[in-house]
Design a protein around this motif. Structure first.
Motif, PDB file in Angstrom:
ATOM      1  N   ASN A   1      41.727  44.678  40.750  1.00  0.00           N
ATOM      2  CA  ASN A   1      42.535  43.564  40.260  1.00  0.00           C
ATOM      3  C   ASN A   1      41.902  42.890  39.048  1.00  0.00           C
ATOM      4  O   ASN A   1      42.612  42.405  38.164  1.00  0.00           O
ATOM      5  CB  ASN A   1      42.762  42.546  41.378  1.00  0.00           C
TER       6      ASN A   1
ATOM      7  N   SER B   1      47.618  39.643  40.218  1.00  0.00           N
ATOM      8  CA  SER B   1      46.300  40.196  40.529  1.00  0.00           C
ATOM      9  C   SER B   1      45.293  39.093  40.846  1.00  0.00           C
ATOM     10  O   SER B   1      44.461  39.238  41.744  1.00  0.00           O
ATOM     11  CB  SER B   1      45.797  41.045  39.356  1.00  0.00           C
TER      12      SER B   1
ATOM     13  N   GLU C   1      45.956  37.995  44.308  1.00  0.00           N
ATOM     14  CA  GLU C   1      45.463  38.980  45.279  1.00  0.00           C
ATOM     15  C   GLU C   1      43.957  38.838  45.481  1.00  0.00           C
ATOM     16  O   GLU C   1      43.454  38.942  46.607  1.00  0.00           O
ATOM     17  CB  GLU C   1      45.799  40.404  44.805  1.00  0.00           C
TER      18      GLU C   1
ATOM     19  N   CYS D   1      55.643  46.608  45.859  1.00  0.00           N
ATOM     20  CA  CYS D   1      54.839  45.435  46.214  1.00  0.00           C
ATOM     21  C   CYS D   1      55.656  44.462  47.063  1.00  0.00           C
ATOM     22  O   CYS D   1      55.149  43.875  48.029  1.00  0.00           O
ATOM     23  CB  CYS D   1      54.352  44.753  44.941  1.00  0.00           C
TER      24      CYS D   1
ATOM     25  N   ASN E   1      47.468  46.893  45.569  1.00  0.00           N
ATOM     26  CA  ASN E   1      48.099  46.352  44.366  1.00  0.00           C
ATOM     27  C   ASN E   1      47.676  47.056  43.068  1.00  0.00           C
ATOM     28  O   ASN E   1      48.540  47.467  42.284  1.00  0.00           O
ATOM     29  CB  ASN E   1      47.836  44.843  44.270  1.00  0.00           C
TER      30      ASN E   1
END
Length: 314
Positions: A41, A66, A69, A247, A286
């Motif tokens: 990320n 990101s 996350e 996602c 992700n």
């Protein structure tokens, strides 16, 4: 155990059952997932900031996704890893428990708001491409992100406040690896049904409030893509949405099972499994979802790797 007239000032997290050897294996697995999540990320955030090819609303939102996350996994995983290393129960103060639960829920809510905004962005890109740069200008994108963050943090103040207004006198042992709200409510001697129902309604509003724009957007997107005459044109249009759609399915699917239920005090093992999906697996996946399916991101990564190799050779 505690007497019936006092409330817990600290909690013991029971974490995962099993032997010390199984804990060491789990530690190695989750530590690997955590490192890959951080690195993956972070790489996305960096290339979105420095690569000119990725200076568009889609990647601007991806960079913030990101960052979310990274935050959501960092709020949970380090404490979980520390608990796996300890020989007994892990002790968490009341204030630390409040902070962890609030940050976890607030960041998660922000992420759902952002996913809804990203769906609308994809709708404009596919269904109204000629006006895309006018509608999704820089000020609009910044406004959307700020509203998502503010909404995420403001919306979770009351639910967390209400949770910790109860008296936790049954025990101070939480059968979880973090301060899970459902397991906290199990420890209360008070009647929590009304608060649980209000929290359930809020979860429904938050999740479906961001899911409805996503469903509507993708209904129009699919309809528009099917009208494109060429197969290559349909494939190109779909590729711009595939990563976000994947996602959405993973994120909403796991959270619907975890939060949208009238009875918050569900079984500990069930909560642990779904919480692992939300806090460990989704942030881990992700970077792969958005790099393996996106040609521009792959090109930016390849060019970045080439520059790094040249710098090392020099």
């Amino acid at each position: 155990m505690m007497d019936n007239h006092s409330s817990a000032t600290e909690f013991h997290l029971l974490g995962f059952p099993g032997s010390q050897e199984s804990h060491q294996i789990l530690f190695a697995v989750f530590f690997f997932f955590y490192l890959v999540t951080l690195m993956g990320n972070t790489v996305i955030i960096v290339i979105v900031c420095v690569d000119k090819r990725l200076q568009s609303p889609m990647y601007f939102f991806l960079g913030h996704l990101s960052a979310l996350e990274i935050l959501i996994t960092t709020i949970i995983v380090p404490m979980m890893l520390w608990g796996l290393l300890l020989p007994g129960m892990q002790t968490v103060s009341l204030s630390a428990c409040i902070a962890q639960l609030f940050l976890y829920l607030a960041v998660g809510t922000t992420e759902f708001a952002l996913l809804g905004a990203m769906a609308v962005d994809r709708y404009v890109a596919v269904c109204n491409p000629l006006r895309y740069n006018i509608i999704m200008n820089s000020s609009t994108c910044i406004w959307v992100v700020v509203v998502s963050w503010v909404f995420g943090f403001l919306s979770e103040i009351w639910p967390v406040y209400a949770t910790f207004q109860f008296t936790f006198c049954k025990s101070n042992s939480l059968d979880h690896f973090y301060c899970d709200r459902g397991q906290l409510l199990k420890l209360s001697c008070d009647n929590t049904l009304f608060t649980e129902f209000i929290i359930f309604l809020m979860a429904v509003v938050i999740l479906f409030g961001s899911l409805i724009p996503t469903i509507v957007s993708y209904t129009y997107i699919i309809s528009t893509i099917l009208k494109i005459p060429s197969a290559s044109g349909r494939r190109k249009a779909f590729s711009t949405c595939a990563s976000h759609f994947t996602c959405v399915v993973i994120g909403y699917g796991s959270c619907l099972f975890l939060y949208v239920k009238p009875k918050q005090t569900q079984g500990a093992e069930y909560n642990k499994i779904v919480s692992l999906l939300v806090s460990v697996l989704t942030p881990f996946l992700n970077p792969f979802i958005f790099t393996l399916r996106n040609d521009k991101v792959k090109e930016a990564l390849q060019d970045g790797a080439k520059r790094c190799c040249q710098l090392l050779k020099d």
